[in-house]
Design a protein around this motif. Sequence first.
Motif, PDB file in Angstrom:
ATOM      1  N   LEU A   4      16.575  31.064 -33.271  1.00  0.00           N
ATOM      2  CA  LEU A   4      15.620  30.376 -34.140  1.00  0.00           C
ATOM      3  C   LEU A   4      14.437  31.310 -34.328  1.00  0.00           C
ATOM      4  O   LEU A   4      13.817  31.731 -33.354  1.00  0.00           O
ATOM      5  CB  LEU A   4      15.162  29.055 -33.507  1.00  0.00           C
ATOM      6  N   GLU A   6      10.826  31.760 -36.207  1.00  0.00           N
ATOM      7  CA  GLU A   6       9.745  31.156 -36.973  1.00  0.00           C
ATOM      8  C   GLU A   6       8.971  32.210 -37.758  1.00  0.00           C
ATOM      9  O   GLU A   6       8.896  33.370 -37.348  1.00  0.00           O
ATOM     10  CB  GLU A   6       8.752  30.432 -36.062  1.00  0.00           C
ATOM     11  N   SER A  21       8.244  28.304 -41.448  1.00  0.00           N
ATOM     12  CA  SER A  21       9.686  28.304 -41.670  1.00  0.00           C
ATOM     13  C   SER A  21      10.399  28.616 -40.367  1.00  0.00           C
ATOM     14  O   SER A  21       9.853  29.310 -39.504  1.00  0.00           O
ATOM     15  CB  SER A  21      10.073  29.346 -42.726  1.00  0.00           C
ATOM     16  N   CYS A  22      11.621  28.122 -40.246  1.00  0.00           N
ATOM     17  CA  CYS A  22      12.445  28.375 -39.062  1.00  0.00           C
ATOM     18  C   CYS A  22      13.848  28.713 -39.536  1.00  0.00           C
ATOM     19  O   CYS A  22      14.567  27.824 -40.020  1.00  0.00           O
ATOM     20  CB  CYS A  22      12.465  27.158 -38.155  1.00  0.00           C
ATOM     21  N   TRP A  36       9.646  20.535 -34.234  1.00  0.00           N
ATOM     22  CA  TRP A  36       8.573  21.484 -33.969  1.00  0.00           C
ATOM     23  C   TRP A  36       7.728  20.964 -32.802  1.00  0.00           C
ATOM     24  O   TRP A  36       7.409  19.764 -32.746  1.00  0.00           O
ATOM     25  CB  TRP A  36       7.687  21.657 -35.198  1.00  0.00           C
ATOM     26  N   ARG A  72      14.052  20.207 -44.167  1.00  0.00           N
ATOM     27  CA  ARG A  72      15.083  21.178 -43.857  1.00  0.00           C
ATOM     28  C   ARG A  72      15.951  21.414 -45.085  1.00  0.00           C
ATOM     29  O   ARG A  72      16.099  20.529 -45.934  1.00  0.00           O
ATOM     30  CB  ARG A  72      15.944  20.728 -42.675  1.00  0.00           C
ATOM     31  N   THR A  78      17.658  26.588 -42.723  1.00  0.00           N
ATOM     32  CA  THR A  78      16.227  26.780 -42.530  1.00  0.00           C
ATOM     33  C   THR A  78      15.511  25.438 -42.442  1.00  0.00           C
ATOM     34  O   THR A  78      15.803  24.514 -43.199  1.00  0.00           O
ATOM     35  CB  THR A  78      15.625  27.613 -43.671  1.00  0.00           C
ATOM     36  N   TYR A  95       6.409  26.131 -32.138  1.00  0.00           N
ATOM     37  CA  TYR A  95       7.782  26.481 -31.788  1.00  0.00           C
ATOM     38  C   TYR A  95       8.769  25.627 -32.570  1.00  0.00           C
ATOM     39  O   TYR A  95       8.633  24.398 -32.630  1.00  0.00           O
ATOM     40  CB  TYR A  95       8.037  26.269 -30.302  1.00  0.00           C
ATOM     41  N   CYS A  96       9.766  26.265 -33.114  1.00  0.00           N
ATOM     42  CA  CYS A  96      10.901  25.589 -33.731  1.00  0.00           C
ATOM     43  C   CYS A  96      11.929  25.314 -32.634  1.00  0.00           C
ATOM     44  O   CYS A  96      12.167  26.173 -31.778  1.00  0.00           O
ATOM     45  CB  CYS A  96      11.494  26.496 -34.805  1.00  0.00           C
ATOM     46  N   TRP A 113      14.959  27.270 -28.406  1.00  0.00           N
ATOM     47  CA  TRP A 113      13.574  27.399 -28.852  1.00  0.00           C
ATOM     48  C   TRP A 113      13.386  28.758 -29.519  1.00  0.00           C
ATOM     49  O   TRP A 113      13.964  29.753 -29.076  1.00  0.00           O
ATOM     50  CB  TRP A 113      12.620  27.304 -27.661  1.00  0.00           C
ATOM     51  N   GLY A 114      12.570  28.762 -30.564  1.00  0.00           N
ATOM     52  CA  GLY A 114      12.167  30.031 -31.147  1.00  0.00           C
ATOM     53  C   GLY A 114      11.116  30.703 -30.288  1.00  0.00           C
ATOM     54  O   GLY A 114      10.693  30.163 -29.258  1.00  0.00           O
ATOM     55  N   THR A 117       5.172  30.956 -33.338  1.00  0.00           N
ATOM     56  CA  THR A 117       4.307  31.601 -34.316  1.00  0.00           C
ATOM     57  C   THR A 117       2.897  31.035 -34.158  1.00  0.00           C
ATOM     58  O   THR A 117       2.717  29.829 -34.008  1.00  0.00           O
ATOM     59  CB  THR A 117       4.838  31.424 -35.748  1.00  0.00           C
TER      60      THR A 117
END
Length: 123
Positions: A4, A6, A21-22, A36, A72, A78, A95-96, A113-114, A117
């Motif tokens: 993922l 972000e 964006s993710c 998120w 989404r 995305t 976090y995405c 988890w991303g 950002t």
Amino acid sequence: QVQLVESGGGLVQAGGSLRLSCAASGRTFSNHAMGWFRQAPGKEREFVASISKSGDSTRYANSVKGRFTISRDNAKNTGYLQMNSLKPEDTAVYYCVSYYSGTYYYTTSYDYWGQGTQVTVSS
């Protein structure tokens, strides 16, 4: 391996807007709800918003309801978080997350988890 990623964070003045964006890869994006979370300095991670697999059901933290919109695009793998009327207290790393099982506002309900950002809102 699920990834993922972000993007879209930055510095904005209070009252401004940002769109996060993710980009997801590694498993069928449309098979999983997503969401998120955010973490401000010195604070625990907190739920921000979630969206169902098909996108027809959304949930928001009270602190962002009416200002943020989660969406989404399964064709593009995305997810998005539109943030309007930003406040200094929205400053955090965002976090995405990809849903696994359990209550939607618990961090443990998400298995991927991303990297996060940074969103900074100046007063």
